[in-house]
Design a protein around this motif. Structure first.
Motif, PDB file in Angstrom:
ATOM      1  N   GLY A 220      60.286  20.592  39.290  1.00  0.00           N
ATOM      2  CA  GLY A 220      58.848  20.725  39.149  1.00  0.00           C
ATOM      3  C   GLY A 220      58.197  19.396  38.881  1.00  0.00           C
ATOM      4  N   MET A 221      57.071  19.432  38.162  1.00  0.00           N
ATOM      5  CA  MET A 221      56.289  18.227  37.929  1.00  0.00           C
ATOM      6  C   MET A 221      56.969  17.273  36.953  1.00  0.00           C
ATOM      7  SD  MET A 221      52.471  19.890  37.931  1.00  0.00           S
ATOM      8  CE  MET A 221      51.674  18.344  37.488  1.00  0.00           C
ATOM      9  N   GLU A 222      57.832  17.782  36.075  1.00  0.00           N
ATOM     10  CA  GLU A 222      58.686  16.900  35.277  1.00  0.00           C
ATOM     11  C   GLU A 222      59.936  16.650  36.110  1.00  0.00           C
ATOM     12  OE1 GLU A 222      60.612  14.526  33.568  1.00  0.00           O
ATOM     13  OE2 GLU A 222      58.802  14.936  32.397  1.00  0.00           O
ATOM     14  N   THR A 223      60.027  15.476  36.718  1.00  0.00           N
ATOM     15  CA  THR A 223      61.041  15.218  37.743  1.00  0.00           C
ATOM     16  C   THR A 223      62.337  14.624  37.206  1.00  0.00           C
ATOM     17  OG1 THR A 223      60.075  13.034  38.132  1.00  0.00           O
ATOM     18  CG2 THR A 223      59.270  14.848  39.499  1.00  0.00           C
ATOM     19  N   TYR A 431      70.566  15.683  43.670  1.00  0.00           N
ATOM     20  CA  TYR A 431      69.171  15.555  43.257  1.00  0.00           C
ATOM     21  C   TYR A 431      68.942  14.166  42.697  1.00  0.00           C
ATOM     22  CZ  TYR A 431      64.932  16.385  40.419  1.00  0.00           C
ATOM     23  OH  TYR A 431      63.684  16.321  39.850  1.00  0.00           O
ATOM     24  N   THR A 432      67.837  13.547  43.096  1.00  0.00           N
ATOM     25  CA  THR A 432      67.432  12.266  42.515  1.00  0.00           C
ATOM     26  C   THR A 432      65.952  12.366  42.147  1.00  0.00           C
ATOM     27  OG1 THR A 432      66.916  11.363  44.710  1.00  0.00           O
ATOM     28  CG2 THR A 432      69.105  10.909  43.824  1.00  0.00           C
ATOM     29  N   GLY A 433      65.614  11.910  40.953  1.00  0.00           N
ATOM     30  CA  GLY A 433      64.239  11.965  40.494  1.00  0.00           C
ATOM     31  C   GLY A 433      63.854  10.692  39.765  1.00  0.00           C
ATOM     32  N   ALA A 434      62.566  10.385  39.761  1.00  0.00           N
ATOM     33  CA  ALA A 434      62.096   9.160  39.101  1.00  0.00           C
ATOM     34  C   ALA A 434      60.676   9.363  38.590  1.00  0.00           C
ATOM     35  CB  ALA A 434      62.142   7.983  40.071  1.00  0.00           C
ATOM     36  N   LYS A 435      60.341   8.603  37.529  1.00  0.00           N
ATOM     37  CA  LYS A 435      58.982   8.555  36.974  1.00  0.00           C
ATOM     38  C   LYS A 435      58.626   7.098  36.743  1.00  0.00           C
ATOM     39  CE  LYS A 435      58.092  11.279  33.520  1.00  0.00           C
ATOM     40  NZ  LYS A 435      58.273  11.945  32.190  1.00  0.00           N
ATOM     41  N   MET A 442      47.815   6.118  34.243  1.00  0.00           N
ATOM     42  CA  MET A 442      48.280   6.619  35.537  1.00  0.00           C
ATOM     43  C   MET A 442      49.803   6.630  35.588  1.00  0.00           C
ATOM     44  SD  MET A 442      47.272   5.442  39.411  1.00  0.00           S
ATOM     45  CE  MET A 442      45.624   6.117  39.240  1.00  0.00           C
ATOM     46  N   LYS A 443      50.345   7.777  36.029  1.00  0.00           N
ATOM     47  CA  LYS A 443      51.789   7.927  36.150  1.00  0.00           C
ATOM     48  C   LYS A 443      52.130   8.531  37.503  1.00  0.00           C
ATOM     49  CE  LYS A 443      52.485   8.538  31.172  1.00  0.00           C
ATOM     50  NZ  LYS A 443      53.006   9.412  30.089  1.00  0.00           N
ATOM     51  N   PHE A 444      53.273   8.104  38.024  1.00  0.00           N
ATOM     52  CA  PHE A 444      53.749   8.576  39.325  1.00  0.00           C
ATOM     53  C   PHE A 444      55.138   9.179  39.138  1.00  0.00           C
ATOM     54  CE2 PHE A 444      56.360   7.821  43.088  1.00  0.00           C
ATOM     55  CZ  PHE A 444      55.604   8.447  44.076  1.00  0.00           C
ATOM     56  N   ALA A 445      55.416  10.276  39.839  1.00  0.00           N
ATOM     57  CA  ALA A 445      56.729  10.920  39.744  1.00  0.00           C
ATOM     58  C   ALA A 445      57.117  11.472  41.110  1.00  0.00           C
ATOM     59  CB  ALA A 445      56.701  12.038  38.706  1.00  0.00           C
ATOM     60  N   ALA A 446      58.428  11.549  41.351  1.00  0.00           N
ATOM     61  CA  ALA A 446      58.917  12.071  42.627  1.00  0.00           C
ATOM     62  C   ALA A 446      60.355  12.536  42.473  1.00  0.00           C
ATOM     63  CB  ALA A 446      58.837  11.001  43.722  1.00  0.00           C
ATOM     64  N   TYR A 447      60.766  13.453  43.353  1.00  0.00           N
ATOM     65  CA  TYR A 447      62.182  13.825  43.441  1.00  0.00           C
ATOM     66  C   TYR A 447      62.526  14.174  44.878  1.00  0.00           C
ATOM     67  CZ  TYR A 447      61.338  18.923  43.739  1.00  0.00           C
ATOM     68  OH  TYR A 447      60.950  20.183  44.134  1.00  0.00           O
ATOM     69  N   ASP A 469      64.336  19.519  49.840  1.00  0.00           N
ATOM     70  CA  ASP A 469      62.931  19.542  49.459  1.00  0.00           C
ATOM     71  C   ASP A 469      62.625  18.286  48.664  1.00  0.00           C
ATOM     72  OD1 ASP A 469      62.786  20.495  46.365  1.00  0.00           O
ATOM     73  OD2 ASP A 469      64.380  21.586  47.371  1.00  0.00           O
ATOM     74  N   PHE A 470      61.360  17.893  48.661  1.00  0.00           N
ATOM     75  CA  PHE A 470      60.945  16.732  47.887  1.00  0.00           C
ATOM     76  C   PHE A 470      59.552  16.970  47.328  1.00  0.00           C
ATOM     77  CE2 PHE A 470      59.375  15.730  52.141  1.00  0.00           C
ATOM     78  CZ  PHE A 470      58.092  15.237  51.888  1.00  0.00           C
ATOM     79  N   LEU A 471      59.219  16.225  46.302  1.00  0.00           N
ATOM     80  CA  LEU A 471      57.928  16.336  45.633  1.00  0.00           C
ATOM     81  C   LEU A 471      57.451  14.956  45.239  1.00  0.00           C
ATOM     82  CD1 LEU A 471      56.764  18.791  42.908  1.00  0.00           C
ATOM     83  CD2 LEU A 471      56.853  16.372  42.340  1.00  0.00           C
ATOM     84  N   VAL A 472      56.163  14.726  45.381  1.00  0.00           N
ATOM     85  CA  VAL A 472      55.525  13.511  44.859  1.00  0.00           C
ATOM     86  C   VAL A 472      54.311  13.944  44.052  1.00  0.00           C
ATOM     87  CG1 VAL A 472      56.351  11.929  46.641  1.00  0.00           C
ATOM     88  CG2 VAL A 472      54.246  13.215  47.019  1.00  0.00           C
ATOM     89  N   GLN A 473      54.070  13.247  42.958  1.00  0.00           N
ATOM     90  CA  GLN A 473      52.995  13.632  42.046  1.00  0.00           C
ATOM     91  C   GLN A 473      52.360  12.389  41.446  1.00  0.00           C
ATOM     92  OE1 GLN A 473      54.428  15.231  38.402  1.00  0.00           O
ATOM     93  NE2 GLN A 473      52.466  14.855  37.420  1.00  0.00           N
ATOM     94  N   ASP A 474      51.051  12.446  41.288  1.00  0.00           N
ATOM     95  CA  ASP A 474      50.338  11.362  40.629  1.00  0.00           C
ATOM     96  C   ASP A 474      49.404  11.961  39.585  1.00  0.00           C
ATOM     97  OD1 ASP A 474      49.669   8.445  40.533  1.00  0.00           O
ATOM     98  OD2 ASP A 474      47.664   9.229  40.957  1.00  0.00           O
ATOM     99  N   THR A 475      49.452  11.424  38.377  1.00  0.00           N
ATOM    100  CA  THR A 475      48.607  11.880  37.273  1.00  0.00           C
ATOM    101  C   THR A 475      47.718  10.733  36.820  1.00  0.00           C
ATOM    102  OG1 THR A 475      50.334  13.411  36.542  1.00  0.00           O
ATOM    103  CG2 THR A 475      48.597  12.897  34.969  1.00  0.00           C
ATOM    104  N   TRP A 476      46.441  11.000  36.699  1.00  0.00           N
ATOM    105  CA  TRP A 476      45.473   9.972  36.294  1.00  0.00           C
ATOM    106  C   TRP A 476      44.607  10.530  35.170  1.00  0.00           C
ATOM    107  CZ3 TRP A 476      40.179   8.847  38.798  1.00  0.00           C
ATOM    108  CH2 TRP A 476      39.627   7.669  38.246  1.00  0.00           C
ATOM    109  N   THR A 477      44.591   9.838  34.052  1.00  0.00           N
ATOM    110  CA  THR A 477      43.776  10.225  32.896  1.00  0.00           C
ATOM    111  C   THR A 477      42.839   9.075  32.569  1.00  0.00           C
ATOM    112  OG1 THR A 477      45.709  11.449  32.092  1.00  0.00           O
ATOM    113  CG2 THR A 477      43.872  11.214  30.574  1.00  0.00           C
TER     114      THR A 477
END
Length: 655
Positions: A220-223, A431-435, A442-447, A469-477
């Motif tokens: 999920g979003m916590e990669t 599985y490989t994931g990174a943050k 701003m934070k970026f995450a993917a798996y 499957d893969f996921l990319v996510q960007d969070t901006w506060t």
């Protein structure tokens, strides 16, 4: 943060685990690395700093001492505060059970306002002509009593009657009022006994290949940090999911400061579908175990509590400041043989009355690398193995790599280790994931996850098959008032081609894509807003893809004693395959996650009122309108009309 929504996860159990973590805060002076990492709030670098600080300065005097730990920032500390405390030291076994931090009674009732077919005289009939009408009223209710003190003792009683189930006292049929009754009594940290529990319970040990309590967020979003399972040992089972738990007694005893042993015995009744052979001399077998917990109609009631399952197990664990190593055993016995229906995909499934599992697990900390793994072997000879590493490369980069392999004949009935499938069988994957923290705002995450299945699977008549499957996510506060995130996920798997697309049967690839854009705005201490738009496609190779989208606006107002949340949603999809998911706010200890498909509108409003310190009241209305439909659902759940309306009331009284 919850994972990207998927139907493969049991969200009721997941939410229950999160609530339990909140209700029983960790003692900063005694918590283990596994227990603290189970909050998923700290990086490996921060975990190292915490335990180095505790080793150097001994006991914490206050939770606010967290500010003195290197690598801890205020944002992290604020997130930790609800889950940690400084608790008095070890107690003797015979000490009193007073001064609870939780002592409450909670009652909830809910009802669908429209009438289902199973509640009418026009209920459907089974093949033998039996009318499949609900045995009880359409009202669903739930009650829970809890008397506990964090890391000291806990006593609890949970009861639930589902819609259509009868409330009856029939001990001969293992029914005691409500259809589902759960109880536990637990004491902790009493002399050498770390934990003693009687009643319903689960265990989380190693990476979940043998014992898994269900506390697993998965992909999920916590990669990075959710791929590792923490060993948290025995915990009470308080969920209303009527399967996946033990019923009996379990205890953890500290042999030395670094060595402890856990033993368990469980005897529980399960429900299963019976496959009857035409030959009267042949023994009946259980073709499948029922896990939905619904006992409303004759077809469901005839197999209720018809299987006796017994479990005997043990776990020996050695732990040090650098890691832990353990050996695990679980023996399961059924009073009737299990045998899945005859099909090629079931050739290697579990069959018989008994299963024996033995395994080893361990983890080791080297600088900012956390190495972990587990391997287990079932009585069939099948092997399951999982190994991975978590790394805080620096203050900006966190990463993980995880490999798993589960033989097609690996049978572990209480496993929930990391994987693509809902069960740990017939799968190999990497599985490989990174943050990456671009900056504080701003934070970026993917798996990326690739996997392979060596044997046939349900609706996949080919071997081997593969997917990814893969996921990319960007969070901006950008500020305290604004928060944005965007998530894109893509999945590609092999699957039988549906008959409505081709009369010729063959296996092909499908691709599922989904994009979520989410914005949250806090106007003041009272008003907050949340807006989301999400959409996706689902299509088989060389065929037109189906599309689906969801748009909602959520508004929350909190005046202290009174709060309200409402959401207005609109959605559309070309098919059920292109459905969308979004978790909804609900009353305490409940969760709602409907599937949005075809064309419709869904709205809800949730009120909470606290008239005084000891009482909380919730009221929730929700309604789904699907104007293109003349009826909803099917069989006993069929509703005539294009809408369904639910009302839910809950009261909690704290003594």
């Amino acid at each position: 943060m919850l994972p990207i929504q998927t139907e493969d996860l049991n969200y009721n159990e997941l939410y229950e685990n999160l609530i339990q973590l909140y209700a029983t805060p960790l003692d900063l002076n005694t918590c283990t690395r596994d227990e603290l990492s189970a909050t998923y709030l700290l990086t490996e670098l921060q975990l190292n700093s915490f335990f180095e600080y505790r080793s150097q300065f001994d006991k914490f005097l206050s939770i606010y001492e967290l500010q003195a730990i290197p690598d801890f920032d205020l944002a992290t500390i604020y997130k930790m505060l609800p889950f940690v405390a400084v608790i008095p030291t070890n107690r003797k076994l015979w000490n009193g059970l007073n001064n609870p931090t939780d002592n409450y009674l909670l009652i909830r009732t809910e009802q669908l306002m429209e009438e289902k077919r199973g509640a009418t005289g026009n209920a459907p009939k089974s093949r033998d002509g039996t009318l499949q009408r609900f045995e009880g009223s359409p009202v669903q209710w739930y009650a829970r009593y809890r008397y506990s003190r964090s890391r000291d003792f806990s006593f609890g009683l949970t009861m639930e009657k589902d819609e259509g189930e009868a409330f009856r006292w029939q001990p001969s049929k293992y029914k005691y009022g409500a259809d589902y009754v759960s109880f536990h009594a637990q004491v902790q940290n009493r002399g050498r006994f770390k934990n003693i529990l009687i009643g319903d319970y689960q265990l989380q040990i190693g990476q979940g290949l043998i014992y898994s309590s269900g506390f697993s967020l998965g992909k999920g979003m916590e990669t990075v940090y959710t791929v590792r399972r923490p060993s948290t040992g025995i915990r009470p089972y308080t969920s209303v999911t009527e399967s996946g738990f033990f019923r009996g007694i379990a205890a953890t005893y500290t042999i030395t400061k670094k060595l402890e042993i856990t033993t368990l015995y469980s005897r529980a009744r399960r429900s299963g579908s019976v496959s009857t052979d035409s030959d009267p001399t042949t023994e009946d077998v259980i073709s499948s175990l029922q896990t939905d917990g619904l006992n409303r109609i004759p077809n469901e009631l005839q197999y209720r509590a018809n299987i006796v399952e017994q479990n005997i197990g043990g776990h020996l664990q050695y732990h040090s400041s650098r890691g832990q190593f353990g050996a695990t055993l679980l023996y399961t016995h059924f009073d009737q043989p299990l045998q899945k229906t005859e099909a090629l995909r079931n050739n290697y499934e579990f069959s018989g009355r008994k299963n024996l599992l033995a395994g080893l697990h361990g983890s080791y900390l080297w600088r900012n690398l956390n190495l972990f793994g587990e391997t287990a072997r079932s009585q069939s000879g099948g092997v399951g193995a999982i190994a991975g590493v978590l790394a805080s490369l620096n203050k900006r980069w966190d990463a993980t790599v995880l490999f798993r392999h589960y033989d097609k004949n690996f049978h572990s009935l209480y496993a929930n280790a990391f994987g693509e499938s809902s069960r740990n069988i017939n799968e190999t994957g990497l599985y490989t994931g990174a943050k990456y923290t671009i900056h504080k705002k701003m934070k970026f995450a993917a798996y990326v996850d690739v996997y392979r299945f060596s044997w046939y699977r349900y609706l996949v008549d080919k071997k081997p098959t593969s997917g990814f499957d893969f996921l990319v996510q960007d969070t901006w506060t950008p500020s305290k008032k604004w928060a944005f995130y965007a998530v894109y996920r893509q999945e590609r798997k092999e699957h039988n081609i549906p008959s409505d697309l081709s009369k010729q049967k063959f296996v092909t690839h499908y691709t599922r894509r989904n994009l979520i854009l989410n914005a949250e705005y806090t106007l003041s201490k009272i008003w907050s807003f949340r807006t989301r738009i999400q959409g996706g496609t689902f299509g088989y190779e060389n065929f037109k893809a189906d599309k689906g989208w969801l748009l909602f606006q959520e508004i929350t107002a909190d005046w202290g004693k009174f709060s309200a949340t409402t959401r207005i949603s609109a959605y559309n999809s070309d098919s059920y395959d292109a459905r969308q998911y979004a978790i909804e706010r609900d009353v305490l200890y409940a969760i709602s996650m409907p599937a949005y498909y075809e064309r419709g509108f869904r709205n809800f409003v949730l009120f909470r009122y606290t008239p005084h310190r000891s009482t909380d009241i919730w009221l929730r209305f929700s309604r789904t309108d699907m104007p293109d439909r003349e009826k909803l659902s099917s069989y006993v759940d069929e509703i005539k009309g294009s809408h369904r309306t639910e009302i839910k009331i809950q009261i909690r009284y704290s003594f």
